[in-house]
Design a protein around this motif. Structure first.
Motif, PDB file in Angstrom:
ATOM      1  N   GLY A 142       0.824  -1.211   0.000  1.00 58.81           N
ATOM      2  CA  GLY A 142       0.000   0.000   0.000  1.00 58.81           C
ATOM      3  C   GLY A 142       0.856   1.258   0.000  1.00 58.81           C
ATOM      4  O   GLY A 142       0.599   2.191  -0.765  1.00 58.81           O
ATOM      5  N   SER A 143       1.870   1.264   0.858  1.00 59.25           N
ATOM      6  CA  SER A 143       2.734   2.454   0.944  1.00 59.25           C
ATOM      7  C   SER A 143       3.472   2.669  -0.371  1.00 59.25           C
ATOM      8  O   SER A 143       3.574   3.804  -0.860  1.00 59.25           O
ATOM      9  CB  SER A 143       3.756   2.288   2.071  1.00 59.25           C
ATOM     10  N   ALA A 144       3.987   1.568  -0.938  1.00 65.47           N
ATOM     11  CA  ALA A 144       4.706   1.680  -2.212  1.00 65.47           C
ATOM     12  C   ALA A 144       3.762   2.186  -3.305  1.00 65.47           C
ATOM     13  O   ALA A 144       4.143   3.028  -4.130  1.00 65.47           O
ATOM     14  CB  ALA A 144       5.307   0.339  -2.599  1.00 65.47           C
ATOM     15  N   ALA A 145       2.516   1.679  -3.281  1.00 65.48           N
ATOM     16  CA  ALA A 145       1.541   2.108  -4.288  1.00 65.48           C
ATOM     17  C   ALA A 145       1.281   3.603  -4.176  1.00 65.48           C
ATOM     18  O   ALA A 145       1.190   4.312  -5.189  1.00 65.48           O
ATOM     19  CB  ALA A 145       0.238   1.329  -4.116  1.00 65.48           C
ATOM     20  N   VAL A 146       1.179   4.093  -2.953  1.00 69.60           N
ATOM     21  CA  VAL A 146       0.974   5.534  -2.753  1.00 69.60           C
ATOM     22  C   VAL A 146       2.170   6.306  -3.320  1.00 69.60           C
ATOM     23  O   VAL A 146       2.011   7.354  -3.956  1.00 69.60           O
ATOM     24  CB  VAL A 146       0.761   5.858  -1.254  1.00 69.60           C
ATOM     25  N   GLY A 147       3.381   5.753  -3.104  1.00 69.31           N
ATOM     26  CA  GLY A 147       4.584   6.395  -3.639  1.00 69.31           C
ATOM     27  C   GLY A 147       4.522   6.495  -5.160  1.00 69.31           C
ATOM     28  O   GLY A 147       4.816   7.551  -5.739  1.00 69.31           O
ATOM     29  N   PHE A 148       4.123   5.411  -5.826  1.00 73.35           N
ATOM     30  CA  PHE A 148       4.019   5.427  -7.295  1.00 73.35           C
ATOM     31  C   PHE A 148       2.926   6.412  -7.741  1.00 73.35           C
ATOM     32  O   PHE A 148       3.069   7.096  -8.760  1.00 73.35           O
ATOM     33  CB  PHE A 148       3.724   4.024  -7.818  1.00 73.35           C
ATOM     34  N   LEU A 149       1.834   6.459  -6.961  1.00 68.35           N
ATOM     35  CA  LEU A 149       0.755   7.381  -7.318  1.00 68.35           C
ATOM     36  C   LEU A 149       1.231   8.827  -7.246  1.00 68.35           C
ATOM     37  O   LEU A 149       0.916   9.644  -8.122  1.00 68.35           O
ATOM     38  CB  LEU A 149      -0.416   7.197  -6.341  1.00 68.35           C
ATOM     39  N   ILE A 150       1.985   9.120  -6.203  1.00 63.63           N
ATOM     40  CA  ILE A 150       2.512  10.489  -6.050  1.00 63.63           C
ATOM     41  C   ILE A 150       3.430  10.821  -7.224  1.00 63.63           C
ATOM     42  O   ILE A 150       3.334  11.897  -7.826  1.00 63.63           O
ATOM     43  CB  ILE A 150       3.271  10.635  -4.707  1.00 63.63           C
TER      44      ILE A 150
END
Lengths: 236, 887
Positions: free
Chosen positions: B376-384
């Motif tokens: 989840g955290s990594a996904a948020v990073g990619f989204l940003i």
């Protein structure tokens, strides 16, 4: 050389060289340049790309320091006192500060030199008026064409009333018509101010409009067009 | 092929740009993963502690007519049950004891029959106070009511049968009396049943001998419960654990087929823990999410600083024939690279932080949680990364012409949101929602008893969220206004920094006001986040400390055993213990207010305020000093609970007559007091009704100066160490507790979860964000404009003059951002503490402001900006001919 002759020498280069980098990767931009520029001279420096024209101009303007030899400004003062003041430079590319409007750009060197804001603004307005650019006074640089921007850069030099104008391929990115206007402006400004003008160019037509010229290749002077011409001296 | 070439070029030539953007992504990923791991670990801790706190997991009450033996066998056979024992419950009509020449009688009570081995199986249910731990035991209050001590004989009344005499072997405390004497099978929402005042515990054989006849004659007065212990292999999440345990209980009830009803203590405790877990989740949302949003904004600012360069590169590529989709793909490649680097670095940082803060590597208490939080955290990073790099690249590729791409200043009008007044609307809506949700008392988490699902009032989030967003946009509007219409003022303000160039600098800043306003808002939001988080955490710590101090009473508390009679002079022995600075005696009695038995505390009016650090929030009707001064000036004054004031319609000065036991006659006698104010909390007092009076007056009226507890101030020495020394002095005669231990065990499971790690984590991130949002953003902004500075330098600008431009921007961004952020943080802190009232116990009277930390945030921002500005000015002093020539 007599004192009066020395008083006419604006710039003197004595065995000047400029090398970028060191070792195998070193690039010698100019070498063994000896020359003088006298008051009110108008000189065109021509030569192919990479011949060292811009580097020489930067050395003459005090923007850069030689790696060998010396550059002095007998009639203009110390290197630190050249800009803003007796030396005005027109650069090859866009050189107006994006966040300042045309009037502010023209007034900037005067303000940097300590002129009061009111006096600087008045001088800037006068310079723009002289080059018929008053209508652009409130425009931002990004709202100008390339030719307009270069004419404003000339007005910026003119406002400072320099004794030596150095123009580094000022028409390099312009079409002929726009380029002609710039050269007109430069010559007229230099003449009006009684200033010397040194201009680098690829364009022989532009070079032909100035009464003196040097040809450069591989960082040094090729045979000058007329070395005895009106006090201009150079050697390579 | 082009993509690979582009990627190689980026990594070789644009490392700084990539690294700065990846840094923003990494902060977001690390923050989310770290807080996620804290949340997951906290939930697991809550479940473990909740389960450990339960003395008896299930109390299965055999229904009338059912055979308790069959119920016992069924319970023992139920899955998960590791031990079960039958406990007899019988009603007594009253107890009587004759001691010291006087006879004391009590009203009805309960007599328990405990089988052999019960205390080993359920060790938390009983605590020894005096005498033997087996045989006939009296509950503490019963022993006090009867004045009975181990060795005395008491008479136990039986309805319809003759009373029987039993020999008392010991006194015990029943820490979990509420659940022990619960009404098993009471309908959901029923008022909890108060535990009986009088309790006698008998060995099972003796109980059967005495109460089997009662059960035959009056079956409604005696019944059997099966107490069971379960294997605590529970899911880490309290909600899941609650569902599992309550499912097992329902399954048992089905198997019992009406023969028994399950009192599910474990599920009840887990039910409270799941509400706390949701609160922890809310803390995550309130405190963690803004941090992640800020990291996203930071990344956007970093990516935005390079937008001109990117547009120029795009224009060049387009001139070389690159299509729009190819340009978009290149933006995507850059975003993917930034996302991958940022996510990797962020997760690695979170792992390291997790190890440093919580002592374990991993992102969650379970593998699934760990994988979920990491992904989840990594996904948020990619989204940003996608939102800040790929989307702008796509937009530029579609809509921006080559000419427009060269523009960096522009004369754009106000943004659309500003024209519509979105900031003011958001602020108004935030205030309205805050007020609307506040009317109901901010019940964020609704966890109805017995209902498997719990809900969160997410509306309450909207208030602070809208305020934060609205305040950010409003700060932008004000910054834009100051730089635009306020240019003449700026010119004057900047004169000390920029000298004669003030007007030019003001003009320059005015034309770049969008970029500068963005940077200022980033600083303001970061400051507001740091300030509100720090204030919330400090207030939480302050309240947890007050809670522990209230529960324990002082640094070290020595509670006298019931039946002992130690006067105030007994404190002299304690005062000599090394580490003890002062000793404050507190009398503890029981008094009847009408028919209601309440705790009564007698205090020394001249010393109690200083000795126990009484807070004004504990009282109503005056400050702590004022009310205690009233006790001093009018010794028959009394402080009562708000409930008592309401029940008896009391007004200040009204007479309150209490029935108190006389120390000489041991008889209850009437003593007159006058109502002086309300006591809501008091050190060592229970959370429900209690009374506070003047100790001298109590001594005079009851003839006894018996002290209930001595409160010891250790004056900074370790409470645990001093407690150890005190224990060796007082022996088993008194119970010694210390603040450090209390702090660990008091309150809800949420309070008990150590938030220190989370606090350090968040505050650390806030510092990093403060440094990045000021120094990094300023440095990148100047780096992207280094050609402008190079031209100015070529025109003759000296370092001091260029410094005027740089310092003016730095001052505006940092000073304005810190000021706006401090204001926003102040409002947000009040809002957060108000909205999260349920987290605090007791509710705070005032916010705790961690000035040192706030100074550190300001100092970090100023230091980061100073370093960036000095670095930029230094860079402009180097020969810049290459930059001037390169358009």
């Amino acid at each position: 050389m007599t004192a009066s002759e020395n008083g006419r020498v604006l710039v003197r280069c004595d065995g000047v060289a400029r090398t970028f980098g060191s070792g195998f990767g070193a690039v010698v931009a100019v070498h063994d340049i000896t020359c003088e520029i006298l008051a009110a001279q108008q000189v065109a420096i021509t030569g192919p790309s990479g011949s060292g024209k811009s580097t020489l101009l930067h050395l003459l303007a005090g923007l850069d320091e030689p790696t060998a030899g010396s550059v002095s400004w007998p009639a203009l003062g110390d290197r630190d006192a050249l800009r803003p003041g007796p030396v005005g430079v027109v650069f090859q590319g866009p050189s107006l500060l994006p966040p300042l409007d045309v009037l502010e750009n023209v007034a900037l060197p005067l303000l940097l030199g300590g002129t009061s804001e009111a006096a600087a603004t008045a001088a800037a307005a006068a310079a723009l008026d002289r080059l018929h650019l008053s209508a652009l006074a409130t425009k931002l640089p990004e709202e100008l064409s390339g030719g307009q921007a270069q004419r404003v850069a000339v007005a910026r030099v003119l406002a400072g009333r320099p004794r030596l104008i150095l123009a580094d391929e000022p028409t390099g990115q312009l079409d002929h018509a726009a380029g002609a206007l710039i050269v007109d402006a430069l010559i007229r400004s230099a003449t009006d101010l009684g200033a010397a003008l040194v201009l680098t160019t690829h364009d022989p037509l532009v070079a032909a409009r100035l009464n003196s010229g040097w040809v450069m290749a591989d960082g040094g002077f090729v045979t000058p067009r007329d070395p005895r011409e009106r006090g201009l001296t150079c050697s390579a | 092929m082009l993509s690979l070439t582009w990627l190689r070029g980026l990594t070789a030539r644009r490392r700084g740009r990539l690294a700065a953007a990846a840094c923003g992504v990494a902060i977001a990923v690390a923050l989310l993963a770290s807080i996620g791991s804290f949340l997951s670990a906290s939930k697991a801790t809550m479940t473990a502690r909740a389960a450990a706190d339960v003395a008896v997991d299930w109390q299965v009450q055999a229904q009338p007519g059912a055979d308790p033996t069959i119920v016992l066998d069924t319970v023992k056979a139920a899955p998960g049950v590791t031990a079960a024992a039958p406990v007899g419950f019988a009603a007594t009509s009253g107890l009587q004891a004759t001691t010291g020449g006087s006879t004391q009688s009590t009203g009805p009570g309960v007599v328990l029959g405990l089988p052999d081995g019960y205390r080993n199986t359920f060790p938390e249910e009983l605590r020894d106070l005096a005498g033997a731990g087996t045989g006939v035991l009296l509950a503490q209050q019963t022993a006090a009511n009867l004045h009975a001590s181990p060795g005395d004989t008491i008479t136990v009344g039986r309805a319809g049968l003759s009373a029987v005499a039993v020999h008392v072997d010991g006194d015990v405390d029943l820490p979990q009396a509420d659940s022990l004497f619960q009404a098993v099978g009471a309908p959901v929402g029923a008022q909890p049943q108060a535990p009986p005042d009088n309790v006698v515990l008998l060995p099972a054989a003796q109980w059967h001998a005495l109460f089997d006849p009662l059960a035959q004659n009056r079956p409604e007065l005696a019944h059997t419960q099966i107490h069971a212990r379960l294997a605590h292999h529970l899911p880490a999440d309290p909600s899941a654990a609650y569902s599992q345990v309550s499912g097992q209980a329902r399954n048992l009830e089905v198997k019992l087929a009406g023969a028994g009803t399950v009192g599910d203590n474990l599920a009840a405790t887990l039910g409270a823990a799941r509400a706390d877990a949701l609160y922890a989740q809310i803390l995550f949302l309130f405190l963690g999410l803004p941090g992640a949003v800020l990291a996203g904004l930071l990344t956007a600012a970093v990516a935005g600083a390079g937008v001109d360069r990117r547009r120029k590169e795009q224009a060049l590529l387009r001139a070389r024939g690159a299509t729009g989709s190819q340009l978009t793909r290149l933006g995507g490649i850059e975003a993917a690279a930034v996302g991958a680097i940022g996510a990797t670095v962020g997760l690695a940082a979170a792992l390291a932080l997790g190890k440093a803060m919580f002592g374990t590597f991993g992102f969650g208490a379970t593998t699934v949680a760990a994988a979920g939080w990491a992904a989840g955290s990594a996904a948020v990073g990619f989204l940003i990364a996608a939102a800040t790099i790929a989307v702008p690249a796509w937009r530029d590729a579609r809509g921006v012409t080559v000419i427009a791409g060269r523009r960096s200043v522009g004369r754009a009008g106000p943004p659309r949101w500003a024209s519509y007044g979105l900031d003011l609307l958001l602020l108004g809506a935030g205030a309205l929602i805050f007020w609307l949700t506040g009317r109901g008392g901010y019940k964020l988490v609704l966890a109805p008893e017995g209902v498997p699902t719990i809900s969160v009032s997410y509306w309450a989030f909207a208030g602070p969220a809208l305020l934060w967003t609205g305040a950010g946009l409003f700060a932008w509007r004000i910054a834009d206004l100051i730089l635009g219409r306020g240019r003449p003022i700026m010119r004057r303000v900047l004169r000390p920094v920029a000298g004669p160039l003030a007007g030019t600098v003001a003009s320059s800043m005015s034309r770049q006001r969008r970029i500068l306003a963005n940077a200022l808002v980033l600083v303001a939001l970061t400051t507001a986040f740091a300030a509100s988080t720090a204030v919330f955490n400090a207030t939480y710590r302050q309240q947890a400390d007050i809670d522990a101090r209230l529960t324990n009473g002082a640094d070290v508390t020595v509670t006298q055993s019931p039946g002992t009679n130690v006067g105030a002079a007994g404190g002299a022995v304690l005062a000599k213990v090394p580490g003890v600075r002062s000793v404050e005696p507190i009398q503890h009695r029981f008094a009847y207010v009408g028919a209601d038995l309440q705790d009564l505390y007698g205090v020394r009016a001249d010393t109690i305020v200083g000795a126990t650090k009484l807070q004004d929030a504990y009282f109503q009707g005056g400050t702590a000093r004022q009310l205690i001064a009233t006790l001093a000036s009018r010794p028959d004054s009394i402080l009562v609970s708000a409930e008592t004031v309401k029940d008896f319609q009391l007004h200040p000065g009204d007479q309150v007559t209490l029935r108190l036991q006389d120390g000489r006659t041991k008889q209850f006698t009437d003593v007159a007091f006058h109502y002086a104010g309300i006591a809501k909390e008091f050190p060592t007092a229970p959370r429900d009704s209690f009374l506070v009076a003047n100790a001298d007056y109590l001594t005079k009226m009851t003839g006894s100066d018996a002290v209930g507890a001595f409160l010891l101030d250790t004056g900074g020495s370790s409470p645990a160490a001093v407690a150890g020394r005190v224990r060796s002095v007082v022996g088993a005669q008194a119970q010694v507790t210390d603040l450090t231990t209390s702090r660990r065990v008091v309150g809800s499971s949420l309070t008990a979860v150590d938030l220190a790690g989370l606090t350090r984590l968040e505050l650390g991130f806030a510092l990093v964000l403060a440094a990045a949002s000021t120094g990094l953003v300023l440095a990148l902004g100047i780096a992207e404009r280094r050609r402008t500075f190079a031209i100015a330098s070529a025109l003759g600008a000296k370092a001091r003059q260029l410094g005027g431009f740089v310092w003016a921007e730095a001052l505006f961004i940092t000073g304005g951002g810190l000021a706006a952020g401090a204001l926003g943080g102040w409002v947000l802190s009040h809002m957060l503490v108000k909205v999260l009232t349920g987290v605090f116990d007791p509710p705070p009277a005032a916010l705790a402001v961690p000035w040192a930390y706030l100074a550190a945030v300001g100092g970090t921002a100023i230091a980061a900006v100073s370093i960036a500005a000095l670095g930029a000015i230094r860079a402009t002093q180097r020969p810049a001919t290459a930059l001037v020539r390169d358009p």
